[in-house]
Design a protein around this motif. Structure first.
Motif, PDB file in Angstrom:
ATOM      1  N   ASP A 173       0.833  -1.199   0.000  1.00 15.79           N
ATOM      2  CA  ASP A 173       0.000   0.000   0.000  1.00 15.79           C
ATOM      3  C   ASP A 173       0.868   1.249   0.000  1.00 15.79           C
ATOM      4  O   ASP A 173       2.098   1.165  -0.078  1.00 15.79           O
ATOM      5  CB  ASP A 173      -0.969   0.012   1.185  1.00 15.79           C
ATOM      6  CG  ASP A 173      -0.252  -0.106   2.532  1.00 15.79           C
ATOM      7  OD1 ASP A 173       0.869   0.450   2.669  1.00 15.79           O
ATOM      8  OD2 ASP A 173      -0.798  -0.738   3.444  1.00 15.79           O
ATOM      9  N   GLU A 174       0.222   2.422   0.083  1.00 19.72           N
ATOM     10  CA  GLU A 174       0.923   3.694  -0.026  1.00 19.72           C
ATOM     11  C   GLU A 174       1.981   3.894   1.049  1.00 19.72           C
ATOM     12  O   GLU A 174       2.970   4.598   0.832  1.00 19.72           O
ATOM     13  CB  GLU A 174      -0.080   4.862   0.017  1.00 19.72           C
ATOM     14  CG  GLU A 174      -0.935   5.006  -1.227  1.00 19.72           C
ATOM     15  CD  GLU A 174      -2.190   4.145  -1.185  1.00 19.72           C
ATOM     16  OE1 GLU A 174      -2.275   3.261  -0.303  1.00 19.72           O
ATOM     17  OE2 GLU A 174      -3.088   4.363  -2.029  1.00 19.72           O
ATOM     18  N   GLU A 203       0.360  10.054  -2.384  1.00 19.29           N
ATOM     19  CA  GLU A 203      -0.830   9.227  -2.610  1.00 19.29           C
ATOM     20  C   GLU A 203      -0.910   8.817  -4.075  1.00 19.29           C
ATOM     21  O   GLU A 203      -0.878   7.632  -4.405  1.00 19.29           O
ATOM     22  CB  GLU A 203      -2.092   9.989  -2.210  1.00 19.29           C
ATOM     23  CG  GLU A 203      -3.368   9.203  -2.437  1.00 19.29           C
ATOM     24  CD  GLU A 203      -4.618   9.976  -2.020  1.00 19.29           C
ATOM     25  OE1 GLU A 203      -5.721   9.523  -2.344  1.00 19.29           O
ATOM     26  OE2 GLU A 203      -4.466  11.046  -1.392  1.00 19.29           O
ATOM     27  N   HIS A 204      -0.985   9.802  -4.982  1.00 18.64           N
ATOM     28  CA  HIS A 204      -1.200   9.487  -6.396  1.00 18.64           C
ATOM     29  C   HIS A 204       0.011   8.809  -7.026  1.00 18.64           C
ATOM     30  O   HIS A 204      -0.141   7.816  -7.760  1.00 18.64           O
ATOM     31  CB  HIS A 204      -1.569  10.761  -7.156  1.00 18.64           C
ATOM     32  CG  HIS A 204      -2.804  11.424  -6.642  1.00 18.64           C
ATOM     33  ND1 HIS A 204      -3.979  10.731  -6.466  1.00 18.64           N
ATOM     34  CD2 HIS A 204      -3.046  12.702  -6.244  1.00 18.64           C
ATOM     35  CE1 HIS A 204      -4.902  11.555  -5.987  1.00 18.64           C
ATOM     36  NE2 HIS A 204      -4.355  12.748  -5.837  1.00 18.64           N
ATOM     37  N   ARG A 207       0.133   5.212  -5.719  1.00 23.45           N
ATOM     38  CA  ARG A 207      -0.850   4.308  -6.327  1.00 23.45           C
ATOM     39  C   ARG A 207      -0.431   3.916  -7.742  1.00 23.45           C
ATOM     40  O   ARG A 207      -0.629   2.778  -8.162  1.00 23.45           O
ATOM     41  CB  ARG A 207      -2.222   4.979  -6.353  1.00 23.45           C
ATOM     42  CG  ARG A 207      -2.870   5.099  -4.992  1.00 23.45           C
ATOM     43  CD  ARG A 207      -4.207   5.790  -5.080  1.00 23.45           C
ATOM     44  NE  ARG A 207      -4.818   5.932  -3.754  1.00 23.45           N
ATOM     45  CZ  ARG A 207      -5.959   6.581  -3.536  1.00 23.45           C
ATOM     46  NH1 ARG A 207      -6.609   7.141  -4.540  1.00 23.45           N
ATOM     47  NH2 ARG A 207      -6.442   6.672  -2.311  1.00 23.45           N
ATOM     48  N   THR A 208       0.154   4.866  -8.457  1.00 25.12           N
ATOM     49  CA  THR A 208       0.603   4.574  -9.814  1.00 25.12           C
ATOM     50  C   THR A 208       1.733   3.549  -9.800  1.00 25.12           C
ATOM     51  O   THR A 208       1.762   2.615 -10.612  1.00 25.12           O
ATOM     52  CB  THR A 208       1.059   5.873 -10.497  1.00 25.12           C
ATOM     53  OG1 THR A 208      -0.005   6.836 -10.456  1.00 25.12           O
ATOM     54  CG2 THR A 208       1.445   5.629 -11.946  1.00 25.12           C
ATOM     55  N   ALA A 211       0.354   0.100  -8.944  1.00 23.53           N
ATOM     56  CA  ALA A 211      -0.314  -0.514 -10.094  1.00 23.53           C
ATOM     57  C   ALA A 211       0.709  -1.098 -11.049  1.00 23.53           C
ATOM     58  O   ALA A 211       0.542  -2.218 -11.557  1.00 23.53           O
ATOM     59  CB  ALA A 211      -1.174   0.535 -10.805  1.00 23.53           C
ATOM     60  N   TYR A 249      -9.729   9.839 -10.740  1.00 27.21           N
ATOM     61  CA  TYR A 249      -9.027   9.259  -9.594  1.00 27.21           C
ATOM     62  C   TYR A 249      -9.692   7.981  -9.087  1.00 27.21           C
ATOM     63  O   TYR A 249      -9.043   7.128  -8.482  1.00 27.21           O
ATOM     64  CB  TYR A 249      -8.948  10.266  -8.451  1.00 27.21           C
ATOM     65  CG  TYR A 249      -8.023  11.426  -8.717  1.00 27.21           C
ATOM     66  CD1 TYR A 249      -6.701  11.208  -9.074  1.00 27.21           C
ATOM     67  CD2 TYR A 249      -8.476  12.735  -8.619  1.00 27.21           C
ATOM     68  CE1 TYR A 249      -5.838  12.275  -9.326  1.00 27.21           C
ATOM     69  CE2 TYR A 249      -7.628  13.810  -8.857  1.00 27.21           C
ATOM     70  CZ  TYR A 249      -6.316  13.568  -9.211  1.00 27.21           C
ATOM     71  OH  TYR A 249      -5.467  14.620  -9.452  1.00 27.21           O
ATOM     72  N   ARG A 253      -5.919   2.875  -9.532  1.00 29.47           N
ATOM     73  CA  ARG A 253      -4.950   1.782  -9.437  1.00 29.47           C
ATOM     74  C   ARG A 253      -5.448   0.560 -10.190  1.00 29.47           C
ATOM     75  O   ARG A 253      -4.708  -0.045 -10.981  1.00 29.47           O
ATOM     76  CB  ARG A 253      -4.679   1.441  -7.974  1.00 29.47           C
ATOM     77  CG  ARG A 253      -3.699   0.289  -7.767  1.00 29.47           C
ATOM     78  CD  ARG A 253      -3.395   0.116  -6.284  1.00 29.47           C
ATOM     79  NE  ARG A 253      -2.605  -1.078  -6.028  1.00 29.47           N
ATOM     80  CZ  ARG A 253      -2.206  -1.465  -4.815  1.00 29.47           C
ATOM     81  NH1 ARG A 253      -2.515  -0.733  -3.758  1.00 29.47           N
ATOM     82  NH2 ARG A 253      -1.492  -2.565  -4.652  1.00 29.47           N
TER      83      ARG A 253
END
Length: 305
Positions: A173-174, A203-204, A207-208, A211, A249, A253
């Motif tokens: 996770d983040e 955060e963003h 998540r990228t 993924a 948004y 992910r």
């Protein structure tokens, strides 16, 4: 090299003694009685009470130490507490201060290589996972230094700021992705990095990265830029085929994982053209933070010529 125990001796102990001496004096104990309780000379108590001993405000203003001082002072004054119990009270405070508390903060200031590790080395001891975290933080710090020195990147910093992140090998996770808290901005013609990287700092970007690595575990880092056709063209000139994805948004992910699997790979560059309230952003991937940043810099230089 400094040990947290040195901070306890040099800063915590004088502060706690000064606070306790004044609290006992306020309760009517004589300086000699205070000296007997503290295990110091009467002359030392005189300095504590008169304010001649410097205190560390990060300790003295902390409610945990204030409560401990009040309990010990009350116990000494009415005879309900002995030195053994008093030591127990203060040792509890020391342990709390060493675990992500003010002792930890001061220690990080004095040993910069500890920054961002949450005092894991001191509180839980060295282990291989902490060494891995250090390596990730070090890579992100090196990447930010590359950004600070590169003028070609200034024009590509989005209005919302940019960030560079890198995941742990087993990231889920983040919080397993290190990045710069508060993001990186362009100011007065240069890149400004506001803080040292921390896990959970993005955060963003995080998540990228998550993924991407769920499809290709060798991809552990990314950096975001403003979407510019010149950058995308520079990527294509290098044999990179950028993927465009939806800017939303929600479930990003999961949607990116689907896009990567359909392509059969994670390309070095992906982008979106923005949406209402969402600035167009391009992501550059790499095996680590330095790898991603170097590619981004190369694309920025190509795009500016």
């Amino acid at each position: 090299m400094r040990f947290p125990s040195e901070i306890v001796v040099d800063r915590f102990l004088p502060t706690a003694r000064a606070m306790l001496a004044r609290a006992l004096a306020d309760r009517g104990l004589t300086q000699q009685e205070i000296a007997d309780h503290l295990g110091v000379t009467q002359a030392a108590v005189s300095k504590y009470v008169s304010g001649d001993v410097a205190v560390e405000e990060r300790f003295s203003e902390d409610p945990r130490l204030q409560r401990a001082v009040d309990r010990v002072a009350a116990g000494f004054a009415d005879g309900s507490m002995d030195a053994y119990e008093a030591l127990g009270e203060f040792l509890e405070v020391v342990r709390a201060f060493e675990d992500r508390g003010p002792i930890c903060a001061i220690h990080e200031e004095q040993v910069p290589s500890l920054e961002g590790l949450g005092c894991d080395l001191c509180v839980r001891g060295y282990d291989e996972s902490v060494g891995t975290e250090r390596a990730v933080l070090s890579a992100v710090r090196k990447a930010t230094r590359l950004l600070e020195d590169e003028t070609a990147m200034v024009a590509l910093v989005p209005n919302v700021g940019t960030n560079v992140g890198m995941a742990l090998p087993d990231a889920e996770d983040e919080l397993d992705v290190a990045a710069v808290p508060g993001r990186i901005h362009a100011m007065r013609g240069r890149i400004d990095v506001p803080a040292n990287p921390e896990f959970g700092g993005s955060e963003h970007v995080a998540r990228t990265i998550l993924a991407a690595r769920s499809v290709d575990p060798s991809v552990r880092a990314a950096l975001n830029l403003a979407t510019e056709e010149a950058v995308l063209a520079a990527a294509r000139d290098r044999g990179i085929d950028p993927i465009e994805f939806d800017a939303g948004y929600d479930d990003r992910r999961e949607r990116l994982v689907t896009v990567f699997r359909e392509r059969g790979e994670v390309p070095k560059v992906i982008y979106h053209e923005g949406a209402f309230g969402i600035e167009p952003i391009t992501y550059v991937f790499g095996s680590d933070a330095v790898d991603a940043t170097r590619l981004a810099i190369e694309l920025a230089r190509d795009a500016s010529t």
